[in-house]
Motif scaffolding. Structure first.
Motif, short mmCIF file in Angstrom:
data_model
loop_
_atom_site.label_atom_id
_atom_site.label_comp_id
_atom_site.label_asym_id
_atom_site.label_seq_id
_atom_site.Cartn_x
_atom_site.Cartn_y
_atom_site.Cartn_z
N MET A 144 0.84 -1.21 0.00
CA MET A 144 0.00 0.00 0.00
C MET A 144 0.87 1.25 0.00
SD MET A 144 -3.29 0.38 2.46
CE MET A 144 -3.25 2.15 2.61
N ARG A 145 0.77 2.03 -1.05
CA ARG A 145 1.59 3.22 -1.19
C ARG A 145 1.35 4.21 -0.04
NH1 ARG A 145 6.26 3.95 -3.23
NH2 ARG A 145 5.68 2.64 -5.00
N ALA A 146 0.08 4.36 0.38
CA ALA A 146 -0.24 5.36 1.41
C ALA A 146 0.51 5.06 2.72
CB ALA A 146 -1.75 5.41 1.66
N TYR A 147 0.66 3.78 3.03
CA TYR A 147 1.39 3.40 4.25
C TYR A 147 2.86 3.81 4.14
CZ TYR A 147 3.60 0.53 7.85
OH TYR A 147 4.36 0.11 8.92
N LEU A 148 3.46 3.49 3.00
CA LEU A 148 4.88 3.83 2.82
C LEU A 148 5.07 5.35 2.78
CD1 LEU A 148 6.56 1.40 0.28
CD2 LEU A 148 6.58 1.35 2.76
N ASP A 149 4.10 6.06 2.19
CA ASP A 149 4.18 7.53 2.16
C ASP A 149 4.20 8.10 3.58
OD1 ASP A 149 4.21 7.48 -0.57
OD2 ASP A 149 2.12 8.12 -0.84
N LEU A 150 3.38 7.52 4.44
CA LEU A 150 3.36 7.98 5.84
C LEU A 150 4.71 7.68 6.51
CD1 LEU A 150 2.03 9.09 8.40
CD2 LEU A 150 0.95 6.86 8.75
N CYS A 151 5.24 6.50 6.27
CA CYS A 151 6.55 6.15 6.85
C CYS A 151 7.61 7.14 6.36
CB CYS A 151 6.96 4.73 6.46
SG CYS A 151 5.83 3.46 7.05
N GLN A 152 7.60 7.41 5.07
CA GLN A 152 8.56 8.34 4.46
C GLN A 152 8.42 9.74 5.06
OE1 GLN A 152 10.66 7.17 1.82
NE2 GLN A 152 11.78 9.07 2.21
N ARG A 153 7.16 10.15 5.25
CA ARG A 153 6.89 11.48 5.82
C ARG A 153 7.47 11.58 7.23
NH1 ARG A 153 1.01 12.86 7.55
NH2 ARG A 153 1.53 14.49 9.04
N ILE A 154 7.30 10.53 8.01
CA ILE A 154 7.84 10.56 9.38
C ILE A 154 9.37 10.66 9.33
CG2 ILE A 154 8.03 9.32 11.58
CD1 ILE A 154 5.32 8.03 10.96
N VAL A 155 9.99 9.87 8.46
CA VAL A 155 11.45 9.87 8.36
C VAL A 155 11.96 11.24 7.91
CG1 VAL A 155 13.37 8.91 7.01
CG2 VAL A 155 11.65 7.38 8.00
N GLU A 156 11.26 11.86 6.95
CA GLU A 156 11.75 13.14 6.40
C GLU A 156 11.37 14.35 7.24
OE1 GLU A 156 10.27 13.33 2.42
OE2 GLU A 156 11.69 11.83 1.70
N GLN A 157 10.15 14.33 7.81
CA GLN A 157 9.64 15.55 8.45
C GLN A 157 9.38 15.40 9.95
OE1 GLN A 157 6.08 16.72 6.30
NE2 GLN A 157 7.00 16.14 4.36
N GLY A 158 9.56 14.19 10.49
CA GLY A 158 9.21 13.96 11.88
C GLY A 158 10.06 14.75 12.86
N SER A 159 9.50 15.00 14.05
CA SER A 159 10.25 15.64 15.14
C SER A 159 10.45 14.61 16.24
CB SER A 159 9.44 16.80 15.73
OG SER A 159 9.17 17.74 14.73
N TRP A 160 11.59 14.74 16.93
CA TRP A 160 11.86 13.80 18.04
C TRP A 160 11.07 14.20 19.28
CZ3 TRP A 160 13.58 9.18 17.44
CH2 TRP A 160 14.43 8.89 16.37
N VAL A 161 10.40 13.20 19.89
CA VAL A 161 9.60 13.45 21.09
C VAL A 161 10.00 12.41 22.14
CG1 VAL A 161 7.24 13.50 22.03
CG2 VAL A 161 7.66 14.32 19.71
N ILE B 102 2.14 14.71 13.21
CA ILE B 102 0.75 14.83 13.66
C ILE B 102 -0.17 14.83 12.45
CG2 ILE B 102 -0.92 16.32 14.89
CD1 ILE B 102 1.26 15.06 16.71
N ASN B 103 -1.20 13.99 12.54
CA ASN B 103 -2.29 13.90 11.57
C ASN B 103 -1.95 13.07 10.33
OD1 ASN B 103 -5.02 14.51 10.84
ND2 ASN B 103 -4.18 15.73 9.20
N ALA B 104 -2.67 11.98 10.19
CA ALA B 104 -2.58 11.16 8.97
C ALA B 104 -3.96 10.59 8.69
CB ALA B 104 -1.57 10.03 9.18
N ASP B 105 -4.32 10.57 7.42
CA ASP B 105 -5.62 10.04 7.00
C ASP B 105 -5.41 8.90 6.02
OD1 ASP B 105 -7.94 11.62 8.06
OD2 ASP B 105 -6.69 13.26 7.30
N LEU B 106 -5.96 7.74 6.36
CA LEU B 106 -5.87 6.60 5.45
C LEU B 106 -7.29 6.16 5.08
CD1 LEU B 106 -3.11 4.67 7.44
CD2 LEU B 106 -2.79 5.86 5.27
N GLU B 107 -7.43 5.51 3.94
CA GLU B 107 -8.74 5.05 3.46
C GLU B 107 -8.61 3.64 2.92
OE1 GLU B 107 -10.41 9.15 1.45
OE2 GLU B 107 -10.81 7.25 0.45
#
Ligand SMILES: Nc1nc(=O)c2c([nH]1)NC[C@@H]1CN(c3ccc(C(=O)N[C@@H](CCC(=O)O)C(=O)O)cc3)CN21
Ligand SMILES: O=c1ccn([C@H]2C[C@H](O)[C@@H](COP(=O)(O)O)O2)c(=O)[nH]1
Length: 283
Positions: A1-18, A31-36
């Motif tokens: 599923m491309r949407a899942y990998l896109d979310l993973c990629q987004r976290i790796v590229e844009q995520g903040s450490w908490v 913060i915030n992800a929408d899947l269908e």
């Protein structure tokens, strides 16, 4: 599923450490992800970029439907996913409400099937929804919520996927599910399957056509010890076509789900995947 990998990629590229005090591990977070998920077309969202275990995910969800509060009951159904939270977290082990080995306390299904009313007695949220949907009724509040802040201190974990809201439109059943906290490498693998499954099985037992399931996530994270496997292994892989979920057509009621259904009543058709990846689990 491309949407899942896109979310993973987004976290790796844009995520903040908490920092996370409950687990003692840092998380790379967005913060915030929408899947269908298209349940009508039976596009079963099993992750293909690593070997995925849909039966454990369905077993976990049937445990919630049955109102289980004990990791041993989940194991009998076919999943060990609650063993660690029930038996390995020190805060829960020292909690005066813990009833002993494998007890999970008042979490998930307990709230869904047996919500304690302030005036005594209990409320079965799921039965009400099944009764309404079976008669074609959508009262705009077909909501199953596991989220009971007044009883958080009586359970081993606050629910992550906490609310499921059903809707009927033109004879088709829809589901919107809300998740406050999401372990993307491990938990989301399961949660995608569960949101899809919940709409598919509710449509089957209420006699409605399934439509689309919407999955709304707030805090989506990758734990620090999972990051290298995600970046260097899973994200380097191409997703494969989605399989289909086959559900035994003899399952016709909530009673069936509560009584005789086992994991043999579910199979997948056409699942292709890359090799397994073992991600670390944070307790
Ligand atoms: N940190 C954390 N992440 C979670 O995703 C999570 C929790 N805690 N606590 C409550 C439940 C339990 N869940 C779990 C627990 C274990 C696996 C897991 O170990 N999955 C493996 C193998 C599963 C199997 O063999 O059936 C995997 O590779 O997906 C997945 C989800 C999801 N939830
Ligand atoms: O269905 C589930 C259940 C749990 N998770 C994950 C999300 C977090 O990583 C932990 C829970 O920790 P909190 O401190 O309570 O947020 O478990 C999931 O992804 N899916």
């Amino acid at each position: 599923m491309r949407a899942y990998l896109d979310l993973c990629q987004r976290i790796v590229e844009q995520g903040s450490w908490v920092e996370n005090s409950r687990t003692g591990k840092r998380c790379l977070t967005v913060i915030n992800a929408d899947l269908e998920y298209n349940v009508a077309a039976n596009e079963f969202p099993m992750i293909t970029t690593r070997k995925s275990f849909f039966k454990s995910a369905i077993a976990e969800f049937i445990g919630y439907i049955r109102g289980y509060d004990n990791a041993a009951d989940f194991r009998k159904l076919g999943t060990k996913t609650w063993d660690a939270n029930a038996n390995l977290n020190d805060v829960w082990l020292n909690n005066i409400f813990r009833k002993g080995e494998d007890d999970m306390g008042r979490v998930y299904g307990v709230q869904g099937r047996n919500w304690a009313k302030p005036d005594g007695g209990s409320l079965d949220q799921l039965q009400k929804i099944v009764d309404n949907l079976s008669q074609g009724i959508d009262d705009r509040a077909e909501i199953l919520t596991f989220y009971n802040p007044g009883e958080f201190h009586m359970g081993c974990l606050r629910p992550c996927m906490h609310t499921h809201n059903f809707s009927i439109l033109d004879g088709t059943l829809y589901l919107t599910s809300y998740q406050r906290s999401c372990d993307v490498p491990l938990g989301l693998n399961f949660n995608q399957v569960q949101v899809f499954f919940f709409l598919a099985i509710m449509a089957q037992i209420t006699g409605l056509k399934p439509g689309v399931a919407y999955h709304k996530i707030v805090n989506a994270h990758i734990y620090e010890d999972q990051l290298a496997l995600m970046k260097d292994v899973q994200l380097k892989r191409e997703p494969l076509p989605l399989p289909k979920l086959i559900i035994n057509p003899d399952i016709k009621s909530l009673k069936d789900l509560e009584t005789w259904v086992t994991m043999d009543d579910f199979s997948v058709e056409g699942y292709q995947c890359h090799d397994a990846i073992q991600y670390p689990f944070a307790v």
